[in-house]
Design a protein around this motif. Structure first.
Motif, PDB file in Angstrom:
ATOM      1  N   VAL A   1     -74.379 -22.381 -19.101  1.00  0.00           N
ATOM      2  CA  VAL A   1     -73.343 -22.633 -18.226  1.00  0.00           C
ATOM      3  C   VAL A   1     -72.025 -23.049 -19.025  1.00  0.00           C
ATOM      4  CG1 VAL A   1     -72.977 -24.284 -15.997  1.00  0.00           C
ATOM      5  CG2 VAL A   1     -75.317 -23.746 -17.083  1.00  0.00           C
ATOM      6  N   PHE A   2     -70.968 -22.595 -18.207  1.00  0.00           N
ATOM      7  CA  PHE A   2     -69.470 -23.038 -19.187  1.00  0.00           C
ATOM      8  C   PHE A   2     -68.333 -22.880 -17.743  1.00  0.00           C
ATOM      9  CE2 PHE A   2     -68.475 -18.450 -18.566  1.00  0.00           C
ATOM     10  CZ  PHE A   2     -69.741 -17.843 -18.901  1.00  0.00           C
ATOM     11  N   ARG A   3     -67.272 -23.245 -18.540  1.00  0.00           N
ATOM     12  CA  ARG A   3     -65.877 -22.449 -17.450  1.00  0.00           C
ATOM     13  C   ARG A   3     -65.615 -21.220 -17.575  1.00  0.00           C
ATOM     14  NH1 ARG A   3     -59.546 -24.825 -18.731  1.00  0.00           N
ATOM     15  NH2 ARG A   3     -58.886 -23.811 -17.383  1.00  0.00           N
ATOM     16  N   ASN A   4     -65.632 -20.342 -16.771  1.00  0.00           N
ATOM     17  CA  ASN A   4     -65.323 -18.830 -16.650  1.00  0.00           C
ATOM     18  C   ASN A   4     -64.084 -18.531 -16.478  1.00  0.00           C
ATOM     19  OD1 ASN A   4     -65.370 -16.198 -15.745  1.00  0.00           O
ATOM     20  ND2 ASN A   4     -64.907 -16.612 -13.762  1.00  0.00           N
ATOM     21  N   MET A   5     -63.231 -17.905 -17.753  1.00  0.00           N
ATOM     22  CA  MET A   5     -61.537 -18.704 -17.609  1.00  0.00           C
ATOM     23  C   MET A   5     -61.202 -17.102 -16.925  1.00  0.00           C
ATOM     24  SD  MET A   5     -61.103 -20.829 -21.097  1.00  0.00           S
ATOM     25  CE  MET A   5     -58.872 -21.068 -20.072  1.00  0.00           C
ATOM     26  N   ALA A   6     -62.119 -15.721 -16.598  1.00  0.00           N
ATOM     27  CA  ALA A   6     -62.304 -14.535 -16.756  1.00  0.00           C
ATOM     28  C   ALA A   6     -61.597 -14.104 -14.840  1.00  0.00           C
ATOM     29  CB  ALA A   6     -62.956 -13.586 -15.635  1.00  0.00           C
ATOM     30  N   TRP A   7     -60.326 -13.940 -14.914  1.00  0.00           N
ATOM     31  CA  TRP A   7     -59.320 -12.879 -14.358  1.00  0.00           C
ATOM     32  C   TRP A   7     -60.268 -13.251 -13.334  1.00  0.00           C
ATOM     33  CZ3 TRP A   7     -53.591 -11.286 -15.423  1.00  0.00           C
ATOM     34  CH2 TRP A   7     -53.213 -12.186 -16.242  1.00  0.00           C
ATOM     35  N   GLY A   8     -59.677 -13.886 -11.032  1.00  0.00           N
ATOM     36  CA  GLY A   8     -60.743 -13.031 -10.354  1.00  0.00           C
ATOM     37  C   GLY A   8     -60.622 -14.294  -9.576  1.00  0.00           C
ATOM     38  N   PRO A   9     -61.317 -14.055  -8.306  1.00  0.00           N
ATOM     39  CA  PRO A   9     -61.963 -15.662  -7.349  1.00  0.00           C
ATOM     40  C   PRO A   9     -62.126 -16.401  -8.167  1.00  0.00           C
ATOM     41  CG  PRO A   9     -62.880 -13.185  -6.788  1.00  0.00           C
ATOM     42  CD  PRO A   9     -61.836 -13.054  -7.311  1.00  0.00           C
ATOM     43  N   HIS A  10     -63.077 -16.182  -9.287  1.00  0.00           N
ATOM     44  CA  HIS A  10     -63.921 -17.281  -9.585  1.00  0.00           C
ATOM     45  C   HIS A  10     -63.483 -18.322 -10.485  1.00  0.00           C
ATOM     46  CE1 HIS A  10     -66.930 -16.187  -6.932  1.00  0.00           C
ATOM     47  NE2 HIS A  10     -66.592 -15.025  -6.484  1.00  0.00           N
ATOM     48  N   ARG A  11     -62.344 -17.780 -11.033  1.00  0.00           N
ATOM     49  CA  ARG A  11     -61.225 -18.115 -12.249  1.00  0.00           C
ATOM     50  C   ARG A  11     -61.739 -19.513 -12.161  1.00  0.00           C
ATOM     51  NH1 ARG A  11     -56.463 -19.464 -12.850  1.00  0.00           N
ATOM     52  NH2 ARG A  11     -55.926 -18.813 -11.102  1.00  0.00           N
ATOM     53  N   ASP A  12     -62.102 -20.436 -13.351  1.00  0.00           N
ATOM     54  CA  ASP A  12     -61.994 -21.902 -13.747  1.00  0.00           C
ATOM     55  C   ASP A  12     -63.258 -22.588 -13.488  1.00  0.00           C
ATOM     56  OD1 ASP A  12     -59.729 -22.073 -15.024  1.00  0.00           O
ATOM     57  OD2 ASP A  12     -58.755 -22.281 -13.146  1.00  0.00           O
ATOM     58  N   GLU A  13     -64.545 -21.737 -12.101  1.00  0.00           N
ATOM     59  CA  GLU A  13     -65.445 -21.994 -11.970  1.00  0.00           C
ATOM     60  C   GLU A  13     -66.124 -22.288 -12.892  1.00  0.00           C
ATOM     61  OE1 GLU A  13     -67.123 -19.971  -8.606  1.00  0.00           O
ATOM     62  OE2 GLU A  13     -64.914 -20.218  -7.979  1.00  0.00           O
ATOM     63  N   LEU A  14     -67.437 -23.593 -12.746  1.00  0.00           N
ATOM     64  CA  LEU A  14     -68.910 -23.476 -13.918  1.00  0.00           C
ATOM     65  C   LEU A  14     -69.463 -22.186 -13.148  1.00  0.00           C
ATOM     66  CD1 LEU A  14     -69.881 -27.088 -13.285  1.00  0.00           C
ATOM     67  CD2 LEU A  14     -68.396 -26.111 -15.455  1.00  0.00           C
TER      68      LEU A  14
END
Lengths: 424, 339
Positions: free
Chosen positions: B59-72
């Motif tokens: 489990v990590f912080r997603n930094m990929a651009w898109g609507p789910h940016r910065d979500e666990l």
């Protein structure tokens, strides 16, 4: 009225001071000189610009660039020494005749302005540190000539108020800057580049206002032979009994003035100010400074600069006492911050107004630089000493020692009475 | 120059400067839209359920651009570059163990941003929250899930505030009790009680006994590995030049970043592993400067973040100094191996 500047021995020289003098003697409640308002606007705008950067810098380094700035004092002690030299040089250059105050101050403002776009291209700690150092060099360069311009364009009787107006405008800018930066960050995503660009535009505006609306003074070459603006003459100012005593007092009191960050740390430790409010503490001081700068400047003109200056230190002493007291009411943080702001309002501009009375016009900038630098140096020494005392004995004892030292210095300063202002 | 012409110059300059300022703000705010569009060639991210007890997952912080940016988000630990499942919970820093998570996040207020630490249960529901006094930096949870720790940078308040200090807090996730700062602990340095106002602590890592932890102490320009005791509230220095320690699952080794002589001031660190019984240091095979608190994927592998095109990428390297680093995931930070 007070005879703050009427030295019977020296005839009043024809100067900008003369042009600003009110027509009727005793009617010293004249309007604020346009130059003071213009300089106040320049400072307000410039402070908005610099505080925008200051406010976002930690976040930019950590979140924007992913750096760990820990352990780096980006500007170290060596730089503090350099900054003092710059200040003295700025003061000296400005005094070398031909209305240079404006242009030396302008160079300082311009240097700081040019640093802002450089922040857009610097992405590691070393260049960012260098840019900040250049920015502060600009600040060091401009401070004394600017204060000299304020003192030269106001009458001796209204100088306290003139400085008060300037400091109030300056502080207003310092309060608005972080707000502007925050609004930009809110409107954007990682908008540090926008913050730096806007900060640059605002700084350029400040330089432009200075160039367009601050008269260079048009001062002719100094007439009095004893006051030729050489370096030796600048140092020779200390032979003047009044200025020597003012400087000595400023130094002594500076030695017992605990730096702001320690005051806020103490507030937090002793009074348990919650973490989320910690960043707001400097705003409390600034707000009090902003509100009181003009009234206390006027009070200094009427009641005596010396008395107000000392009363300001009494306010600081009271703030120390409150921090040491065992009473922990909810009003205490407000009281301490109000007293801390009162201290600045009663001392910062008032000291410059008082020192102006003792420095001949031809050396005004050098003289003010001398007092400012001396005060900054002793305050820095106080920070080092206070840090060491805190480490050795703990915060309470360190503050007690500072309070005793402040009371002692104030009592000694009281006996010196360096400012000629006996009421007639 | 007449007042009129001066005013004209000022107004024209104001128009130009205002236009430049406005353009820069608009450009930076358009970035928001760009970042909400899924990045081309980036990892596939879909909304879904993320739990902290699902076995064999990262489990990590997603930094990929898109609507789910910065979500666990979560991926199988065995295929970390595969499709991601995003939770909807946004964090700046994150860690989890034994079904307990800690999420450091920003709270957007009317005149400034503040930060807080959330304690999360296995379904990412917040069970407690605490104020964080500055910009979040490190986060850890004890192997038992009973304690959480975090470090924040607290900025200086002087002109051009450039001096930073850190504040490290530890919370008991069962009772809610908080130790707001490790500065309240007694420090034993070289066998003696040590006091210094300039002491800073960061990067807590917990042992599995619910008593022992390790952290970095910085004072007078040097850093030290300290062993902390939650019962006696003491910190004992063990070794010099250790930052951001990370304890191995078996509790025998510490992975950390070491400041190496001769490297540039901006990128001064190399990854090392310290054997706690022999105090022997082993340099790892990562040749770049690493500024992260590494995690142990297993007893033999270290995972850490390095700056990447979209924030940060995750890499792994063997813990014994052999092999070479391998990028396992792009646009990701703050990994935790759960389940």
């Amino acid at each position: 009225m007070y005879v703050a500047d009427s030295r019977a021995s020296t005839p009043a020289p024809a100067s900008v001071e003369g042009t600003a003098r009110p027509a009727t003697a005793g009617r010293y409640r004249s309007t604020i000189a346009p130059t003071v308002l213009a300089l106040g606007t320049v400072s307000l705008v410039t402070d908005v610009s610099s505080e925008m950067v200051t406010a976002v810098l930690p976040l930019y380094l950590v979140a924007g660039l992913g750096l760990s700035p820990l352990g780096f004092g980006l500007l170290d002690g060596v730089y503090n020494g350099f900054s003092a030299v710059v200040r003295l040089v700025g003061g000296h250059l400005a005094d070398r005749g031909g209305g240079r105050h404006k242009w030396v101050a302008g160079a300082g403002y311009a240097l700081s302005a040019l640093c802002k776009p450089l922040l857009l291209i610097a992405h590691s700690l070393t260049p960012i540190g260098l840019i900040l150092a250049a920015d502060r060099t600009g600040k060091g360069l401009r401070t004394a000539p600017r204060d000299a311009l304020i003192s030269l364009s106001s009458t001796p009787e209204t100088r306290g108020r003139a400085f008060g107006v300037h400091r109030a405008m300056d502080t207003a800018g310092a309060l608005l800057g972080p707000l502007a930066a925050f609004l930009i960050l809110r409107a954007t995503v990682d908008g540090y580049d926008a913050v730096f660009t806007v900060s640059f535009c605002v700084a350029v505006l400040g330089v432009l206002i200075l160039v367009l609306f601050v008269p260079s003074g048009g001062r002719t070459e100094p007439a009095a032979p004893g006051a030729r603006p050489t370096l030796r003459a600048a140092l020779g100012l200390l032979a003047d009994r009044d200025l020597r005593r003012i400087t000595l007092c400023a130094l002594l009191l500076g030695l017992a003035t605990v730096s702001d960050s320690f005051v806020y740390l103490l507030l937090q430790r002793r009074l348990g100010v919650p973490d989320r409010w910690f960043a707001l503490l400097p705003l409390g001081t600034a707000a009090a400074f902003l509100l009181l700068a003009v009234p206390l400047g006027r009070l200094a003109d009427r009641w005596g600069r010396w008395r107000v200056f000392l009363a300001g230190h009494a306010a600081l002493l009271l703030a120390y006492a409150l921090l040491l007291a065992s009473w922990h009411g909810t009003a205490l943080p407000y009281a301490v911050l109000a007293l801390h702001g009162t201290f600045y309002a009663a001392t910062d501009g008032v000291l410059m107004a008082a020192a102006s009375d003792s420095v001949p016009e031809a050396l005004r900038s050098s003289g003010l630089a001398l007092v400012q630098t001396g005060q900054a140096a002793t305050r820095f020494a106080c920070s080092l000493g206070f840090g060491a005392a805190w480490t050795l004995w703990g915060d309470r004892t360190a503050l007690s020692v500072s309070a005793v030292a402040l009371a002692g210095c104030a009592a000694y300063a009281l006996t010196l009475r360096p400012f000629r202002e006996a009421a007639v | 120059m007449t007042v009129r012409s001066r005013l004209l110059i000022l107004l024209s300059a104001l128009a130009v400067l205002g236009a430049v300022a406005l353009a820069s703000v608009l450009h930076a705010s358009a970035r928001a839209e760009r970042r909400d569009h899924t990045q081309a060639g980036g990892p596939k991210v879909t909304a879904g359920t993320v739990t902290l007890t699902a076995p064999g997952r990262m489990v990590f912080r997603n930094m990929a651009w898109g609507p789910h940016r910065d979500e666990l988000s979560t991926v199988p630990a065995a295929s970390p570059s595969g499709p991601r499942t995003a939770s909807g919970v946004k964090c700046l820093r994150f860690y989890a163990a034994a079904g307990t998570g800690v999420c450091l996040q920003a709270v957007h207020g009317p005149v400034s941003d503040t930060y807080r630490a959330l304690i999360l249960d296995a379904n990412l529901h917040a069970t407690a929250h605490y104020d964080v006094p500055g910009i979040p930096s490190r986060a850890r949870v004890s192997p038992t899930g009973h304690y959480a720790a975090w470090t924040a940078f607290v900025g200086g308040d002087s002109y051009a505030g450039t001096n930073f200090s850190t504040r490290t807090a530890i919370a008991d996730t069962r009772t809610g009790e908080l130790i707001p700062t490790l500065e309240s602990f007694r420090v034993l340095k070289d066998g003696r009680s040590y006091h210094s106002a300039d002491a800073n602590f960061w990067g807590v890592t917990f042992a599995s006994d619910d008593t022992t932890f390790y952290a970095t102490l910085a004072t007078k320009g040097s850093t030290y590995l300290v062993r902390g005791n939650l019962r006696t509230r003491t910190l004992t220095t063990l070794h010099a030049n250790v930052e951001c320690p990370s304890l191995s699952p078996d509790g025998t080794r510490i992975a950390y970043k070491k400041r190496v002589r001769g490297l540039p001031k901006d990128a001064p660190w190399r990854l090392y592993v310290l054997n706690l019984s022999t105090m022997r240091e082993t340099p790892l095979a990562e040749p770049r400067s690493v500024d992260d608190q590494a995690v142990w994927k297993d007893a033999h592998t270290i995972v850490y973040a390095l700056p990447g095109d979209y924030g940060a990428d995750l890499y792994e390297v063997p813990a014994d100094g052999t092999g070479k680093p391998r990028r396992i995931s792009v646009s990701a930070v703050s990994p935790a191996y759960v389940g």
